[in-house]
Scaffold this motif. Structure first.
Motif, short mmCIF file in Angstrom:
data_model
loop_
_atom_site.label_atom_id
_atom_site.label_comp_id
_atom_site.label_asym_id
_atom_site.label_seq_id
_atom_site.Cartn_x
_atom_site.Cartn_y
_atom_site.Cartn_z
N VAL A 37 55.70 6.99 101.10
CA VAL A 37 55.49 6.99 102.64
C VAL A 37 54.22 6.30 102.86
CG1 VAL A 37 54.41 8.55 104.16
CG2 VAL A 37 56.36 9.41 102.84
N LEU A 38 53.11 6.25 102.09
CA LEU A 38 51.77 5.51 102.25
C LEU A 38 52.03 3.80 102.08
CD1 LEU A 38 49.19 7.62 100.38
CD2 LEU A 38 49.68 7.35 102.84
N VAL A 39 53.08 3.55 101.25
CA VAL A 39 53.54 2.16 101.15
C VAL A 39 54.17 1.66 102.34
CG1 VAL A 39 54.93 0.47 99.84
CG2 VAL A 39 53.60 2.28 98.60
N LEU A 84 58.95 15.07 106.77
CA LEU A 84 58.88 13.55 106.45
C LEU A 84 57.80 13.18 107.73
CD1 LEU A 84 58.70 11.00 105.03
CD2 LEU A 84 61.16 10.56 106.22
N GLY A 85 58.07 13.77 109.01
CA GLY A 85 57.22 13.44 109.99
C GLY A 85 55.75 14.05 109.86
N ARG A 86 55.60 14.89 109.33
CA ARG A 86 54.33 15.87 109.13
C ARG A 86 53.52 14.73 108.06
NH1 ARG A 86 57.24 20.84 109.03
NH2 ARG A 86 56.87 20.92 106.65
N LEU A 87 54.28 14.30 106.93
CA LEU A 87 53.35 13.55 106.21
C LEU A 87 52.88 12.37 106.62
CD1 LEU A 87 55.71 13.87 102.88
CD2 LEU A 87 53.54 14.86 103.37
N CYS A 88 53.89 11.77 107.53
CA CYS A 88 53.27 10.49 108.21
C CYS A 88 52.24 10.59 108.83
CB CYS A 88 54.43 9.76 108.87
SG CYS A 88 56.11 9.23 107.68
N SER A 89 52.32 11.74 109.66
CA SER A 89 51.25 12.08 110.65
C SER A 89 50.03 12.10 109.91
CB SER A 89 51.82 13.34 111.60
OG SER A 89 52.93 12.89 112.51
N ILE A 90 49.93 13.10 108.92
CA ILE A 90 48.64 13.03 108.30
C ILE A 90 48.32 11.97 107.83
CG2 ILE A 90 47.84 14.30 106.29
CD1 ILE A 90 49.78 16.81 106.73
N ALA A 91 49.11 11.14 107.15
CA ALA A 91 48.74 9.88 106.38
C ALA A 91 48.09 9.11 107.49
CB ALA A 91 49.64 9.15 105.85
N GLU A 94 46.81 9.65 110.40
CA GLU A 94 45.37 10.50 111.05
C GLU A 94 44.58 10.32 110.22
OE1 GLU A 94 46.23 14.42 111.93
OE2 GLU A 94 47.92 13.94 113.64
N ASN A 95 44.41 10.39 108.88
CA ASN A 95 43.63 10.12 107.87
C ASN A 95 43.15 8.89 107.35
OD1 ASN A 95 42.51 13.33 107.26
ND2 ASN A 95 44.62 13.15 107.59
N LYS A 96 44.23 7.97 107.79
CA LYS A 96 44.11 6.48 107.30
C LYS A 96 43.95 6.55 105.76
CE LYS A 96 41.77 5.19 111.59
NZ LYS A 96 40.44 4.63 112.21
N VAL A 97 44.75 7.37 105.19
CA VAL A 97 45.00 7.31 103.63
C VAL A 97 45.55 5.89 103.22
CG1 VAL A 97 45.93 8.25 101.75
CG2 VAL A 97 45.34 9.67 103.77
N LEU A 98 44.93 5.21 102.33
CA LEU A 98 45.55 3.86 101.88
C LEU A 98 46.39 4.18 100.50
CD1 LEU A 98 42.53 1.63 102.25
CD2 LEU A 98 44.53 1.77 103.84
N ALA A 99 47.28 3.57 100.21
CA ALA A 99 48.45 3.80 99.29
C ALA A 99 47.62 3.66 97.90
CB ALA A 99 49.64 2.96 99.29
N LYS A 100 46.85 2.50 97.79
CA LYS A 100 46.11 2.35 96.46
C LYS A 100 45.02 3.26 95.92
CE LYS A 100 45.05 -1.78 97.79
NZ LYS A 100 44.44 -3.47 98.02
N ASN A 101 44.23 3.47 97.00
CA ASN A 101 43.40 4.81 96.67
C ASN A 101 44.07 5.91 96.33
OD1 ASN A 101 41.58 2.73 97.65
ND2 ASN A 101 41.14 3.78 99.48
N TYR A 102 45.07 6.41 96.83
CA TYR A 102 45.59 7.75 96.69
C TYR A 102 46.48 7.66 95.31
CZ TYR A 102 48.98 11.63 97.02
OH TYR A 102 49.83 12.74 96.61
N VAL A 103 47.15 6.64 94.81
CA VAL A 103 47.75 6.48 93.83
C VAL A 103 46.73 6.37 92.48
CG1 VAL A 103 49.30 5.30 92.28
CG2 VAL A 103 49.86 5.66 94.58
N LEU A 104 45.69 5.69 92.79
CA LEU A 104 44.50 5.61 91.88
C LEU A 104 43.98 7.13 91.75
CD1 LEU A 104 42.77 3.80 90.04
CD2 LEU A 104 41.14 3.57 92.05
#
Length: 208
Positions: free
Chosen positions: A93-95, A127-134, A136-146
């Motif tokens: 989702v983050l990607v 899926l919509g909830r996951l997208c909204s949370i991501a 809103e919190n400006k989560v980056l894929a690289k930081n999350y996976v790391l």
């Protein structure tokens, strides 16, 4: 001058063998108890709190809540796999959200990836909830996976990469932000060039 402070004293209460979630093999353990004490001139004198018990693996030194002793290998691995599937779909989702938007094709792709590749059913509402949370919190894929991939085994790292690649390519082309993220994943997931290429090739065959 009177020197008063606090310190924790830790003692071993028992020993035995258990299934270590970090080593993923049976290992000897120590059941330990940590308790805070009031100190006078750096000497522990009076206990000021209840003892906290924890389990420590003799091999990797990881510590766990005592409930780990009641988990067998099969139960633990099922729990770890379920956790991985949640993390892998969040990574995908983050990607997709790296370019700041999500299309119908990408939504369909994410649901297919979750349902078929990761065997983790997901409806549009979740899926919509996951997208909204991501977003809103400006989560980056690289930081999350790391952060979360350290507990993944080799097979899980390969499957997560495949999920991220398939999600990123849902529109038929990769956006520059997504190309950069996928390129960084080789190092983040500690994959060799051969392993990285094999995972992508397998994802393409699965997609076809």
């Amino acid at each position: 001058m009177i020197l008063i402070g606090t310190m924790n004293l830790t003692r071993t209460r028992d020993r035995g063998n258990f299934y270590c979630p970090t080593c993923r093999t049976p290992q000897p353990f120590r059941l330990r108890a940590r308790r805070p004490f009031l100190t006078l001139y750096f000497v522990p004198t009076v206990p000021i709190g209840a003892a906290e018990e924890f389990v420590q693996c003799d091999s990797c030194r990881s510590t766990w809540d005592t409930s780990v002793l009641s988990m067998d290998r099969e139960t633990h691995e099922a729990t770890i796999e379920s956790q991985f599937r949640d993390q892998a779909i969040r990574s995908a989702v983050l990607v997709v959200l790296a370019d700041g938007e999500i299309s119908e094709n990408e939504i369909d792709a994410l649901q297919t990836i979750a349902n078929d590749l990761l065997e983790r059913p997901m409806d549009r509402e979740e899926l919509g909830r996951l997208c909204s949370i991501a977003m809103e919190n400006k989560v980056l894929a690289k930081n999350y996976v790391l952060t979360i991939s350290r507990g993944w085994n080799q097979d899980q790292r390969m499957r997560a990469l495949q999920a991220m690649f398939l999600a990123a390519s849902a529109e038929g082309t990769l956006q520059p932000q997504q190309i950069e993220i996928l390129s960084d994943m080789r190092e983040i997931l500690e994959l060799t060039d051969m392993e990285y290429e094999a995972a992508i090739e397998e994802a393409l065959q699965w997609q076809a």
